[in-house]
Design an enzyme around this catalytic site. Structure first.
Site: not given
Length: 475
Positions: A87, A159-160, A201, A262, A294
């Site tokens: 990350y 990421n998100e 999600d 993940e 994860y």
């Protein structure tokens, strides 16, 4: 004096330590594929961020400590993974040894280009304020640091970033970042490395997120792949109870590779990882290209497969054993079989009609690229810390390893794979506890051994196996 064929054979064996263990992965339609064989590549991976985001500094990241990387690569090789995700990375550090170790182990890397430090990320509440040249020194710096490693599988542009706190125009900035990264790669790299997005999600906007990033435009800003962070399968759930059947249906028509960036709900412990059989089963492999568990190390959030102790020793947790057992059941020949229907998938054209949720932007007008960023793309990063593949000289790990019962496991070491080979479950299961029988080396099925014979890159004779090379000079 030794005969010529013996000396040449010895030289070939020495070259094996620096030979490229893996070949680059490409995107074809909705599949990742091996660029040499054309076989489908399914991600069997773990997320790798020892210490979590709080353990990251500009002076230390997960790929800057060769001893730790050697230890973890050997344990991951034993586990059966072929991919890791990192990350947070500092472009100024030297990653050559760590990246080369994972390459030798047959393990690919998916790398996030952002960092939690100031200037290293896109602010989801005010993206315009951080979309600048300072930010792109981080982004392009990561690309430069890892562009020369054949096991660099892909880059995550975000990421998100899109969630309940983000402003509506954030997706346009993420696509702009993808555009800028892909232009930099096209201008400054010898090969194309895929660029994509890792999504939360959030079901009400999940398909809108996919369609927004998947569709094609003139700016070449679309995602090459789509990652999903999903934790809907908990304990011994099922394909239907977990909603995996819905996800499989939703992503069936995706035109790019989709995988879990993940997964691994920890509401029930220890984790059984029974979802592995579904994820790599007949139904889901039509929609998904595997996933990343994860996570590798035990942190405060309690998702770890291993516990890294203060003295550098490692305790393998029950989750590690359970995941390894699930991986060992997989039919890799079926999983890796190519599918011409999937590799020929084409993305839709970007249109506002693709978006159904009113809270999600339907605009594909991207922000203008800052002039200084354009200069970076045209001329390359001026102070780039460009990485390179180096020889892996040591395969024995220094740290002690313990199983979940506290017994020491001895004989764990890194296996340097043959050129063109990636890691597979059960092929390199070194190590044994006291009183148990084990060769302490790698074991392979007959098909694995045929693959392991593989080829070694020899500049002046092309690709020959070491055995064939020796036999040739014995004639």
């Amino acid at each position: 004096m030794l005969p010529t064929y013996v000396r040449l054979f010895t030289a070939v064996c020495a070259l094996a330590t620096t030979a490229s263990a893996v070949v680059p992965i490409e995107v074809k339609g909705k599949d990742f594929v091996n660029s040499k064989t054309g076989d489908r590549f399914q991600i069997l991976g773990v997320d790798y961020q020892p210490g979590g985001s709080s353990g990251f500094t500009k002076d230390k990241d997960p790929l800057s400590d060769p001893d730790a990387c050697l230890r973890d690569a050997a344990l991951m090789q034993r586990l059966g993974v072929n991919t890791i995700r990192i990350y947070n990375l500092s472009p100024s550090l030297n990653h050559d040894e760590c990246a080369s170790i994972f390459n030798a182990a047959g393990i690919y890397m998916i790398l996030d280009v952002n960092s939690p430090l100031y200037g290293g990320y896109l602010d989801r509440t005010d993206p315009e304020s951080t979309y600048n040249d300072v930010y792109f020194k981080q982004v392009f710096g990561v690309i430069e640091a890892f562009k020369n490693f054949p096991n660099t599988l892909a880059f995550f542009a975000g990421n998100e970033v899109i969630n309940e706190q983000s402003v509506k125009n954030v997706p346009t900035y993420v696509r702009a970042i993808q555009r800028d990264m892909k232009d930099y790669i096209a201008k400054n790299l010898d090969r194309s490395i895929p660029v994509g997005y890792s999504a939360a999600d959030i079901r009400p906007i999940l398909m809108d997120t996919l369609n927004y990033f998947m569709c094609a435009d003139d700016a070449n800003s679309q995602s090459d792949f789509f990652g999903l962070n999903s934790y809907s399968w908990c304990g011994n759930s099922s394909y239907t109870k977990s909603g995996y059947d819905v996800l499989t249906k939703d992503f069936a028509d995706a035109s790019i590779p989709v995988f879990f960036s993940e997964y691994g709900c920890n509401e029930v412990q220890p984790r059984y990882f029974s979802e592995v059989q579904a994820l790599y089963g007949q139904e889901m492999t039509q929609s998904f290209s595997g996933g990343l568990v994860y996570e590798y190390t035990q942190e405060e959030n309690d998702y770890g497969l291993v516990q890294i102790n203060d003295n550098g020793t490692v305790t393998l947790l029950v989750d590690y054993d359970n995941l390894m057992a699930q991986y060992s059941k997989l039919d890799m020949s079926r999983i890796q079989a190519s599918n011409t229907t999937q590799t020929s998938a084409k993305p839709p054209k970007c249109e506002s009609s693709l978006i159904t949720n009113s809270t999600f932007t339907d605009s594909f007008d991207l922000p203008k690229r800052p002039s200084k960023v354009q200069t970076m793309i045209d001329k390359g990063l001026s102070d780039a810390n460009t990485g390179k593949l180096v020889e892996v000289k040591n395969t024995d790990i220094k740290q002690k390893i313990y199983n979940a019962n506290g017994e020491e496991i001895t004989g764990i070491k890194l296996s340097i794979l043959a050129s063109g080979e990636s890691n597979t479950p059960g092929a390199h299961s070194s190590g044994s506890t006291s009183g148990s029988s084990s060769s302490g080396g790698s074991s392979s099925s007959s098909s694995d051994k045929e693959s392991a014979a593989g080829t070694i890159s020899v500049p002046f004779v092309g690709l020959l196996s070491a055995a064939s090379f020796m036999a040739f000079f014995m004639l």
